[in-house]
Write a protein that holds these residues in place. Structure first.
Motif, PDB file in Angstrom:
ATOM      1  N   PRO A 195     -50.715 -36.502  59.897  1.00 57.31           N
ATOM      2  CA  PRO A 195     -51.945 -35.935  59.329  1.00 57.31           C
ATOM      3  C   PRO A 195     -52.730 -35.041  60.281  1.00 57.31           C
ATOM      4  CG  PRO A 195     -52.346 -38.175  60.077  1.00 57.31           C
ATOM      5  CD  PRO A 195     -50.881 -37.904  60.320  1.00 57.31           C
ATOM      6  N   LEU A 196     -52.352 -34.989  61.552  1.00 55.94           N
ATOM      7  CA  LEU A 196     -53.132 -34.213  62.510  1.00 55.94           C
ATOM      8  C   LEU A 196     -52.939 -32.727  62.286  1.00 55.94           C
ATOM      9  CD1 LEU A 196     -52.514 -36.215  65.803  1.00 55.94           C
ATOM     10  CD2 LEU A 196     -54.527 -36.258  64.328  1.00 55.94           C
ATOM     11  N   PRO A 197     -53.977 -31.926  62.506  1.00 54.96           N
ATOM     12  CA  PRO A 197     -53.832 -30.474  62.352  1.00 54.96           C
ATOM     13  C   PRO A 197     -52.948 -29.906  63.447  1.00 54.96           C
ATOM     14  CG  PRO A 197     -55.954 -30.994  63.324  1.00 54.96           C
ATOM     15  CD  PRO A 197     -55.332 -32.308  62.931  1.00 54.96           C
ATOM     16  N   GLY A 198     -52.364 -28.752  63.170  1.00 54.71           N
ATOM     17  CA  GLY A 198     -51.551 -28.107  64.183  1.00 54.71           C
ATOM     18  C   GLY A 198     -52.400 -27.500  65.275  1.00 54.71           C
ATOM     19  N   ALA A 199     -51.727 -26.950  66.278  1.00 50.61           N
ATOM     20  CA  ALA A 199     -52.437 -26.293  67.371  1.00 50.61           C
ATOM     21  C   ALA A 199     -53.222 -25.105  66.827  1.00 50.61           C
ATOM     22  CB  ALA A 199     -51.451 -25.845  68.434  1.00 50.61           C
ATOM     23  N   MET A 200     -54.270 -24.758  67.528  1.00 49.43           N
ATOM     24  CA  MET A 200     -55.167 -23.698  67.073  1.00 49.43           C
ATOM     25  C   MET A 200     -54.544 -22.322  67.309  1.00 49.43           C
ATOM     26  SD  MET A 200     -58.206 -23.590  65.664  1.00 49.43           S
ATOM     27  CE  MET A 200     -59.133 -25.037  66.195  1.00 49.43           C
ATOM     28  N   ALA A 201     -54.684 -21.449  66.304  1.00 56.57           N
ATOM     29  CA  ALA A 201     -54.348 -20.040  66.465  1.00 56.57           C
ATOM     30  C   ALA A 201     -55.616 -19.206  66.607  1.00 56.57           C
ATOM     31  CB  ALA A 201     -53.523 -19.541  65.288  1.00 56.57           C
ATOM     32  N   ALA A 202     -56.690 -19.640  65.935  1.00 57.83           N
ATOM     33  CA  ALA A 202     -57.988 -18.962  66.047  1.00 57.83           C
ATOM     34  C   ALA A 202     -59.046 -19.822  65.366  1.00 57.83           C
ATOM     35  CB  ALA A 202     -57.960 -17.576  65.402  1.00 57.83           C
ATOM     36  N   PHE A 203     -60.296 -19.665  65.800  1.00 54.42           N
ATOM     37  CA  PHE A 203     -61.408 -20.273  65.072  1.00 54.42           C
ATOM     38  C   PHE A 203     -62.647 -19.413  65.262  1.00 54.42           C
ATOM     39  CE2 PHE A 203     -62.028 -22.306  69.215  1.00 54.42           C
ATOM     40  CZ  PHE A 203     -63.405 -22.284  69.376  1.00 54.42           C
ATOM     41  N   THR A 204     -63.566 -19.521  64.306  1.00 59.08           N
ATOM     42  CA  THR A 204     -64.769 -18.698  64.351  1.00 59.08           C
ATOM     43  C   THR A 204     -65.994 -19.538  64.686  1.00 59.08           C
ATOM     44  OG1 THR A 204     -65.487 -19.021  62.058  1.00 59.08           O
ATOM     45  CG2 THR A 204     -63.822 -17.324  62.450  1.00 59.08           C
ATOM     46  N   ASN A 205     -67.027 -18.862  65.163  1.00 58.29           N
ATOM     47  CA  ASN A 205     -68.352 -19.440  65.132  1.00 58.29           C
ATOM     48  C   ASN A 205     -68.811 -19.486  63.672  1.00 58.29           C
ATOM     49  OD1 ASN A 205     -69.471 -20.183  67.807  1.00 58.29           O
ATOM     50  ND2 ASN A 205     -68.877 -18.076  68.334  1.00 58.29           N
ATOM     51  N   PRO A 206     -69.829 -20.260  63.356  1.00 62.14           N
ATOM     52  CA  PRO A 206     -70.181 -20.481  61.952  1.00 62.14           C
ATOM     53  C   PRO A 206     -71.008 -19.363  61.321  1.00 62.14           C
ATOM     54  CG  PRO A 206     -71.625 -21.750  63.353  1.00 62.14           C
ATOM     55  CD  PRO A 206     -70.638 -21.113  64.264  1.00 62.14           C
ATOM     56  N   VAL A 207     -71.040 -19.408  59.984  1.00 60.10           N
ATOM     57  CA  VAL A 207     -72.021 -18.721  59.176  1.00 60.10           C
ATOM     58  C   VAL A 207     -72.964 -19.795  58.642  1.00 60.10           C
ATOM     59  CG1 VAL A 207     -72.410 -17.509  57.010  1.00 60.10           C
ATOM     60  CG2 VAL A 207     -70.540 -16.806  58.505  1.00 60.10           C
TER      61      VAL A 207
END
Length: 484
Positions: free
Chosen positions: A468-480
């Motif tokens: 169930p764990l998410p995969g490694a990160m490719a990108a993430f944003t700061n929030p809106v």
């Protein structure tokens, strides 16, 4: 004899230091540090008149049985060792066993300048001390004669050509041979250009000596910011984009109450205060100063690892508290922390929406949170929120709408084949998209209201094989942010 100086930091056992031995113009200093020695030990020696260059070398016992010994080294001149570093002449940590200083040149990590007569100090930093203690020997040698012309530092410009208002890619956490890195500024700059970066930040450990060695590597295509990784025993913090020649003293602990002063110094020098890898599993890396004085936080450090996942969760919890309490929020960043081959410059990279490719504009974009973090130049990620009436904002913005106004959140991803888009709000994970096609591009939309989501941020994750764990990160944003 027993050392009588006052170390900066926590008072611990006083080290045993033998008196200096002078033979044929060479000074030998010996001592033994017991477990529980002060964070920093200052060993004095006298520089006589007429010295043009001094050379320092040192050795210490290194037992093979863990925890072993590790002893860092630096230098302070006749102006003293007081907090603030007026007398600071360089720091090489454990990267070198010898160094020199003279008016026109110095070993990387050290600051050129006159070698004036008076009492100087070798600064020792016992990083770890074995149960049986740590015995050291320091040799100081002088070369006499007329001093050469003083070095005139030249610093990189604060502006590059840029593309006007645009998204600019940068790596703000890099190490050169001026601390414990193995690459020259020229090698780092070449790797930065190959990684598609528009800007980088010099962040060597506990020294600003590299600042005067970057000018030749800057260009219309590459903005070079100057800074320092302030490496304390209670965590590391990147002083990002400070004025050229700014030295930030690292000799502090969370309990001594000096971090607010240090953070103020960084900001007065035009820089940002960015805690680095807060949950990294190395000795002294755990961040203990809190985030009240931070301008941003390095959530992603080098290749994505479990400690980055912990930092991401901690950062997200801070967003929840900020959104629900109506107070300011802390933007996230990433940096490679690259030291040597095979460390990849630009993995990850912080992508900033800035008005221009200038020091001021890049720092303003980071401070405002108009940024996302990506694993390479190939990956792009956008996030917008649009109200029913057409009003819209992007990453780092606030869409001022009523609690029940319909809002459409749109994510556009590129360069990430088989990765999945995820949307996270203050209520947790609310959407996981299907894996992107082999083209690596795709769009996801989600509809909500401010009553159900105080903020929305996007992640782009690699596929995970099982569980169930998410995969490694490719990108993430700061929030809106949503709501008035």
């Amino acid at each position: 004899m027993r050392c009588t100086h006052r170390p900066v930091g926590i008072r611990r056992r006083v080290p045993q230091v033998a008196g200096p031995v002078y033979v044929d113009g060479v000074t030998t200093l010996r001592g033994t540090l017991a477990p529980g020695a002060p964070d920093y030990v200052y060993v004095p020696f006298v520089v006589p008149p007429g010295v043009r260059e001094l050379r320092v070398s040192y050795t210490y016992d290194r037992p093979a049985v863990p925890p072993g010994n590790a002893l860092d080294i630096g230098l302070f001149d006749e102006r003293g060792t007081r907090p603030g570093g007026e007398g600071f002449r360089g720091w090489s940590g454990g990267a070198r066993t010898e160094f020199f200083v003279r008016a026109d040149d110095a070993t990387p990590g050290y600051v050129p300048g006159p070698v004036r007569e008076g009492t100087w100090h070798v600064a020792l930093g016992p990083y770890t001390v074995a149960p049986q203690g740590l015995s050291y020997e320091i040799t100081v040698a002088f070369e006499y004669g007329a001093a050469g012309p003083a070095a005139r530092p030249v610093y990189p410009p604060e502006r590059a050509a840029g593309r006007g208002r645009a998204w600019y890619r940068g790596d703000c956490h890099l190490h050169s041979r001026h601390s414990d890195g193995r690459r020259t500024p020229a090698e780092i700059a070449a790797l930065a250009r190959a990684a598609g970066l528009d800007f980088i930040n010099s962040s060597d450990h506990n020294t600003h000596a590299a600042h005067a060695h970057w000018a030749a590597e800057a260009g219309e295509d590459l903005l070079i910011l100057l800074g320092e990784e302030v490496t304390t025993r209670n965590g590391h913090v990147v002083a990002l984009g400070t004025d050229p020649g700014t030295f930030v003293d690292w000799r502090l602990r969370a309990r001594d109450g000096r971090f607010e002063h240090v953070a103020g110094l960084v900001r007065r020098a035009g820089g940002l205060v960015v805690p680095a890898h807060p949950h990294a599993p190395c000795v002294g890396c755990a961040w203990k100063f809190g985030y009240a004085e931070a301008d941003a936080v390095e959530v992603w450090n080098g290749p994505w690892t479990p400690d980055d996942e912990v930092t991401l969760a901690e950062w997200d919890a801070g967003l929840v508290a900020s959104a629900r309490q109506g107070r300011g929020w802390l933007p996230a960043m990433g940096g490679s922390d690259a030291h040597r081959d095979p460390d990849a410059v630009g993995l990850p990279q912080t992508v900033v929406l800035a008005e221009a490719l200038t020091r001021a504009a890049i720092l303003e974009g980071i401070r405002a949170g108009r940024s996302y973090v990506a694993e390479s130049k190939s990956v792009s990620l956008s996030l917008t929120a649009t109200a029913a009436g057409g009003e819209h904002v992007g990453i780092g913005g606030r869409l001022a709408v009523g609690a029940d106004t319909p809002v459409t959140v749109r994510v556009e991803a590129g360069g990430a084949p088989r990765c999945a888009v995820r949307l996270v709000t203050d209520e947790g994970l609310v959407l996981t998209g299907d894996p992107l096609p082999v083209t690596g591009s795709g769009v996801a939309e989600w509809r909500t209201t401010a009553a159900h989501a105080a903020y929305v941020r996007a992640e782009l994750r690699h596929e995970t094989a099982v569980g169930p764990l998410p995969g490694a990160m490719a990108a993430f944003t700061n929030p809106v942010f949503l709501g008035r």
